[in-house]
Design a protein around this motif. Structure first.
Motif, PDB file in Angstrom:
ATOM      1  N   SER A  61       0.858  -1.172   0.000  1.00  0.00           N
ATOM      2  CA  SER A  61       0.000   0.000   0.000  1.00  0.00           C
ATOM      3  C   SER A  61       0.902   1.233   0.000  1.00  0.00           C
ATOM      4  O   SER A  61       1.572   1.515   1.002  1.00  0.00           O
ATOM      5  N   VAL A  62       0.941   1.933  -1.133  1.00  0.00           N
ATOM      6  CA  VAL A  62       1.776   3.132  -1.239  1.00  0.00           C
ATOM      7  C   VAL A  62       1.083   4.256  -0.485  1.00  0.00           C
ATOM      8  O   VAL A  62      -0.062   4.606  -0.781  1.00  0.00           O
ATOM      9  N   LYS A  63       1.760   4.801   0.499  1.00  0.00           N
ATOM     10  CA  LYS A  63       1.175   5.834   1.345  1.00  0.00           C
ATOM     11  C   LYS A  63       1.519   7.237   0.861  1.00  0.00           C
ATOM     12  O   LYS A  63       0.720   8.150   1.008  1.00  0.00           O
ATOM     13  N   ASP A  64       2.721   7.421   0.320  1.00  0.00           N
ATOM     14  CA  ASP A  64       3.155   8.763  -0.057  1.00  0.00           C
ATOM     15  C   ASP A  64       4.322   8.664  -1.034  1.00  0.00           C
ATOM     16  O   ASP A  64       5.163   7.773  -0.910  1.00  0.00           O
ATOM     17  N   ILE A  65       4.334   9.575  -1.990  1.00  0.00           N
ATOM     18  CA  ILE A  65       5.481   9.734  -2.883  1.00  0.00           C
ATOM     19  C   ILE A  65       5.899  11.191  -2.804  1.00  0.00           C
ATOM     20  O   ILE A  65       5.111  12.088  -3.106  1.00  0.00           O
ATOM     21  N   ASN A  66       7.118  11.421  -2.367  1.00  0.00           N
ATOM     22  CA  ASN A  66       7.640  12.770  -2.206  1.00  0.00           C
ATOM     23  C   ASN A  66       8.776  12.971  -3.208  1.00  0.00           C
ATOM     24  O   ASN A  66       9.860  12.414  -3.042  1.00  0.00           O
ATOM     25  N   TRP A  67       8.510  13.734  -4.256  1.00  0.00           N
ATOM     26  CA  TRP A  67       9.525  14.009  -5.275  1.00  0.00           C
ATOM     27  C   TRP A  67      10.449  15.097  -4.755  1.00  0.00           C
ATOM     28  O   TRP A  67       9.994  16.185  -4.399  1.00  0.00           O
ATOM     29  N   LEU A  68      11.733  14.806  -4.687  1.00  0.00           N
ATOM     30  CA  LEU A  68      12.698  15.755  -4.141  1.00  0.00           C
ATOM     31  C   LEU A  68      13.025  16.844  -5.159  1.00  0.00           C
ATOM     32  O   LEU A  68      13.135  16.570  -6.365  1.00  0.00           O
ATOM     33  N   ASN A  69      13.168  18.042  -4.691  1.00  0.00           N
ATOM     34  CA  ASN A  69      13.529  19.211  -5.506  1.00  0.00           C
ATOM     35  C   ASN A  69      12.555  19.443  -6.665  1.00  0.00           C
ATOM     36  O   ASN A  69      12.932  19.960  -7.707  1.00  0.00           O
ATOM     37  N   ASP A  70      11.296  19.050  -6.478  1.00  0.00           N
ATOM     38  CA  ASP A  70      10.253  19.230  -7.507  1.00  0.00           C
ATOM     39  C   ASP A  70      10.663  18.684  -8.867  1.00  0.00           C
ATOM     40  O   ASP A  70      10.207  19.166  -9.899  1.00  0.00           O
ATOM     41  N   GLY A  71      11.519  17.696  -8.876  1.00  0.00           N
ATOM     42  CA  GLY A  71      11.969  17.114 -10.142  1.00  0.00           C
ATOM     43  C   GLY A  71      11.504  15.688 -10.289  1.00  0.00           C
ATOM     44  O   GLY A  71      10.570  15.240  -9.623  1.00  0.00           O
ATOM     45  N   ASP A  72      12.190  14.973 -11.180  1.00  0.00           N
ATOM     46  CA  ASP A  72      11.842  13.566 -11.388  1.00  0.00           C
ATOM     47  C   ASP A  72      13.048  12.660 -11.203  1.00  0.00           C
ATOM     48  O   ASP A  72      13.014  11.503 -11.554  1.00  0.00           O
ATOM     49  N   GLU A  73      14.127  13.195 -10.619  1.00  0.00           N
ATOM     50  CA  GLU A  73      15.361  12.426 -10.463  1.00  0.00           C
ATOM     51  C   GLU A  73      15.390  11.567  -9.208  1.00  0.00           C
ATOM     52  O   GLU A  73      16.081  10.554  -9.158  1.00  0.00           O
ATOM     53  N   GLN A  74      14.644  11.978  -8.182  1.00  0.00           N
ATOM     54  CA  GLN A  74      14.716  11.267  -6.913  1.00  0.00           C
ATOM     55  C   GLN A  74      13.382  11.402  -6.179  1.00  0.00           C
ATOM     56  O   GLN A  74      12.777  12.473  -6.166  1.00  0.00           O
ATOM     57  N   ALA A  75      12.946  10.304  -5.562  1.00  0.00           N
ATOM     58  CA  ALA A  75      11.699  10.314  -4.807  1.00  0.00           C
ATOM     59  C   ALA A  75      11.836   9.436  -3.580  1.00  0.00           C
ATOM     60  O   ALA A  75      12.542   8.429  -3.598  1.00  0.00           O
ATOM     61  N   ILE A  76      11.152   9.842  -2.523  1.00  0.00           N
ATOM     62  CA  ILE A  76      11.064   9.017  -1.322  1.00  0.00           C
ATOM     63  C   ILE A  76       9.631   8.500  -1.261  1.00  0.00           C
ATOM     64  O   ILE A  76       8.678   9.272  -1.292  1.00  0.00           O
ATOM     65  N   VAL A  77       9.515   7.180  -1.195  1.00  0.00           N
ATOM     66  CA  VAL A  77       8.210   6.531  -1.214  1.00  0.00           C
ATOM     67  C   VAL A  77       7.990   5.859   0.138  1.00  0.00           C
ATOM     68  O   VAL A  77       8.845   5.116   0.614  1.00  0.00           O
TER      69      VAL A  77
END
Length: 159
Positions: A90-106
């Protein structure tokens, strides 16, 4: 009759080829969710190599000091212990770092058991409930796991 058959074959061929036309590329969130789904099915099918292909060679689990090989050994032991593996995430949250698409914390809650189960079974599930904070980094068109932290989860983490 021959003309109708030829036309039917030609029409079918054109429809088949049109289905092969380039589709617009999936957005970043869809690609990331597809990666998570692929990883889930790889674990359920015990395709550890396919799962580990989604993990960066530079992977680290900071709280435990583990690298990619350590994580692979742990997963291999867990998979060998169980004849069947069933996963629900169950994916609770996706936080894209620096408003980009290079890195995300899920943030993802994962339940794993040796038998099939549903969300209503979670309070009595004889399996593992884990909440992960997973950092994905974009490499080419793919997202690879570069870091993860985890803790035990409760059924409430799946709501």
């Amino acid at each position: 009759m021959k003309i109708t058959f030829t036309f039917s074959v030609l029409a079918f061929g054109l429809m088949t080829l049109s289905g092969c036309a380039d589709k617009p590329p999936a957005d970043k969130q869809t690609r990331l969710l597809n990666t998570l789904q692929y990883m889930e099915s790889a674990i359920e099918d015990k395709r550890l190599d396919d799962f580990m292909d989604q993990v960066s060679d530079d992977f680290v689990s900071p709280g435990r000091g583990w690298g990619k090989k350590d994580a692979e050994r742990l997963l291999r032991i867990r998979l060998l212990r169980n004849k069947n593996v069933h996963v629900h995430q169950s994916v609770k949250d996706i936080n894209w770092l620096n408003d980009g698409d290079e890195q995300a914390i899920v943030t993802v809650a994962v339940a794993v058991a040796g038998t099939a189960f549903s969300l209503t079974d979670l309070p009595t599930l004889r399996g593992d409930l884990v909440r992960f904070e997973v950092t994905f980094e974009k490499v080419g068109d793919s997202y690879l796991v570069s870091q993860t932290e985890w803790r035990r989860a409760s059924p409430a983490d799946f709501l």
